[in-house]
Motif scaffolding. Structure first.
Motif, PDB file in Angstrom:
ATOM      1  N   ALA A   1       0.790  -1.143   0.166  1.00 35.94           N
ATOM      2  CA  ALA A   1      -0.051   0.003   0.114  1.00 35.94           C
ATOM      3  C   ALA A   1       0.643   1.403   0.088  1.00 35.94           C
TER       4      ALA A   1
ATOM      5  N   LEU B   1      -1.444   6.168   6.076  1.00 34.85           N
ATOM      6  CA  LEU B   1      -1.662   4.721   6.797  1.00 34.85           C
ATOM      7  C   LEU B   1      -2.085   4.727   8.118  1.00 34.85           C
TER       8      LEU B   1
ATOM      9  N   ALA C   1      -4.975   4.947   3.130  1.00 32.09           N
ATOM     10  CA  ALA C   1      -4.785   3.642   3.224  1.00 32.09           C
ATOM     11  C   ALA C   1      -5.120   3.113   4.411  1.00 32.09           C
TER      12      ALA C   1
ATOM     13  N   LEU D   1      -7.179   2.281  -0.449  1.00 33.88           N
ATOM     14  CA  LEU D   1      -6.532   1.417  -0.462  1.00 33.88           C
ATOM     15  C   LEU D   1      -6.831   0.384   0.785  1.00 33.88           C
TER      16      LEU D   1
ATOM     17  N   CYS E   1      -5.722  -2.765   3.460  1.00 30.55           N
ATOM     18  CA  CYS E   1      -4.827  -4.096   3.450  1.00 30.55           C
ATOM     19  C   CYS E   1      -5.639  -4.931   4.437  1.00 30.55           C
TER      20      CYS E   1
ATOM     21  N   ALA F   1      -8.408  -2.272  -3.595  1.00 31.70           N
ATOM     22  CA  ALA F   1      -8.020  -0.855  -4.122  1.00 31.70           C
ATOM     23  C   ALA F   1      -8.976  -0.297  -4.944  1.00 31.70           C
TER      24      ALA F   1
END
Ligand SMILES: Cc1ncc(COP(=O)(O)O)c(C=O)c1O
Length: 438
Positions: free
Chosen positions: A127, A218, A251, A277, A279, A295
């Motif tokens: 990511a 993130l 993300a 995104l 994960c 994604a």
């Protein structure tokens, strides 16, 4: 109702002791503290050790076996798939197409593509790579206390000392700001009156630390490894707004929070987040090693040929498991079970908090909760020694628990999502008895 937990004598039993001794000679001892129990086999929420003792499991490995240990449908699927094709690297096979379509079908509609890898760290590392590639910028904003894995970009984004110690310098452009840790707020603020000042602080911090090349953010929907720290309601949605206002990429690290753990398939559903995104790891294979990035197609398609991949990523056995796990989750309505049993467990844990001088905080939702142990409720001084003692006491009574947290003082309450009400109460009885013996 027959009880599930049964421990014959003090732990470790003789076979476990022998295995631990052999292990210490043959393999580096750098894993975290666990009860002195060598696992032999497991089914549902019950683990049997090599000495024949049985335990109720509150660890799910480490929030992995969401559909229960060795679920028969998953086991049969893996057996059949492995007899057919074990590996093919990046050549196409039908299971990969089927798994990709199935995964995309359960993701929020805007996440219309995915990519399979093997570990959670590969997914977060991927990511980060995608955010840099898509934006052409190199800075990544993440949070104090975050854990995204132990590979280089992932640990650079991480905000816990353990994985980084002695490993510097971390990747250039790793910027970190405080996560809303309301029990131990770094601003010493109170959640009722702070107005989420940690969000305002992000701009201050960036003014001082960014070179103006911020690619994206993130973030975990709750911080697992840091001690099951849940942000106040609305914080994630406000963070998303902040990200969008600045044209950054977003993300979300759902490596451990996805697959029903919080009571919804993905934790992002609670605040209708729309990350670019996501994960995914752990529960997606429920024990079979597989991870993925979900994604927006226009974001992940920034990658060209050969720019992301992994030797084991998208292998046929993992892909078959991805489909079987989704089938089990849907058939057995495990999200609903996580919410219902999680509610029962949390209310009993909150009662234990009132009675115990050592339980400073109980937090979480669904079947992911943290019980924070302190030496003194007023000073909140962390109690890692008591935590280790509690892990051993509980194991000796037939309950497997583990600890997390920056201070190693938070008990993980994260059983497989198949746990029944009777199993929940039996395990809570054991936990209560163990707490009373501290
Ligand atoms: C939120 C989060 N991200 C990433 C990871 C790394 O996953 P793995 O250990 O599979 O690399 C973990 C593992 O605990 C995690 O909790």
């Amino acid at each position: 109702m027959a009880l599930k937990a049964y421990v014959k004598g003090p732990l470790p039993g003789p076979r476990s002791r022998e295995l631990f001794a052999r292990w210490a000679k043959a393999e580096a001892q750098c894993t975290g503290y666990q009860a002195r129990v060598a696992w032999d086999h497991a089914l549902g929420v019950v683990v049997t050790d090599v000495d024949g003792n049985t335990f109720i499991d509150w660890t799910s490995g480490v929030l992995v076996t969401n559909v229960g240990h060795c679920h028969p449908h998953l086991v049969q699927t893996v057996q059949a798939a492995s007899a057919k094709l074990l590996n093919n690297y990046e050549c196409l096979h039908e299971a990969r197409v089927n798994a990709a379509e199935r995964l995309v079908s359960i993701l929020p509609a805007h996440l219309d593509k995915c990519f399979f890898l093997t570990t959670g760290a590969e997914a977060t590392e991927g990511a980060i790579r995608i955010m840099k590639r898509k934006s052409g910028k190199f800075e990544i904003l993440s949070f104090y206390g975050s854990f995204h894995g132990r590979t280089y970009a992932a640990l650079s984004a991480g905000g816990l000392p353990g994985p980084k110690r002695g490993f510097g310098p971390t990747a250039p452009g790793s910027l970190r700001v405080p996560y809303p840790h309301c029990y131990r707020c770094p601003f010493r603020a109170k959640p009722e009156t702070c107005g989420m000042l940690c969000l305002d602080f992000i701009d201050d911090s960036l003014r001082a630390n960014s070179t103006g090349s911020l690619a994206g953010v993130l973030v975990e929907p709750y911080q697992g490894t840091a001690g099951f720290i849940f942000p106040p309601k609305g914080w994630l949605a406000q963070l998303e707004r902040w990200i969008r206002e600045r044209g950054l990429l977003f993300a979300l690290d759902e490596v451990q929070s996805s697959y029903g753990r919080t009571g919804k398939m993905f934790a992002m559903e609670w605040e209708q987040l729309q990350p670019d995104l996501v994960c995914i790891g752990k529960g997606i294979g429920s024990g079979v090693p597989v991870s993925a990035i979900g994604a927006r197609g226009d974001v992940i398609d920034a990658l060209g040929a050969g720019e992301l991949g992994s030797t084991m990523g998208g292998n046929p056995v993992a892909c078959a498991a991805v489909i079987a796990v989704i089938e089990i989750m849907e058939q057995e309505k495990l999200e609903e079970n996580a919410l219902r049993i999680g509610g029962i467990m949390k209310s009993r844990l909150l009662t234990m908090m009132e009675r115990s001088p050592f339980v400073g905080d109980v937090r979480g939702m669904g079947l992911v909760m943290g019980v924070e142990l302190v030496k003194d409720k007023k000073t909140k001084e962390p109690a890692p020694d008591l935590t280790r003692k509690l892990i051993d006491l509980a194991a000796n009574h037939g309950l497997l628990i583990g600890s997390v947290g920056g201070f190693g003082n938070v008990i993980r309450v994260a059983p497989p999502l198949v746990i029944s009400e009777a199993e929940a109460h039996e395990s809570l009885d054991i936990f209560e008895k163990s707490l009373a013996q501290l």
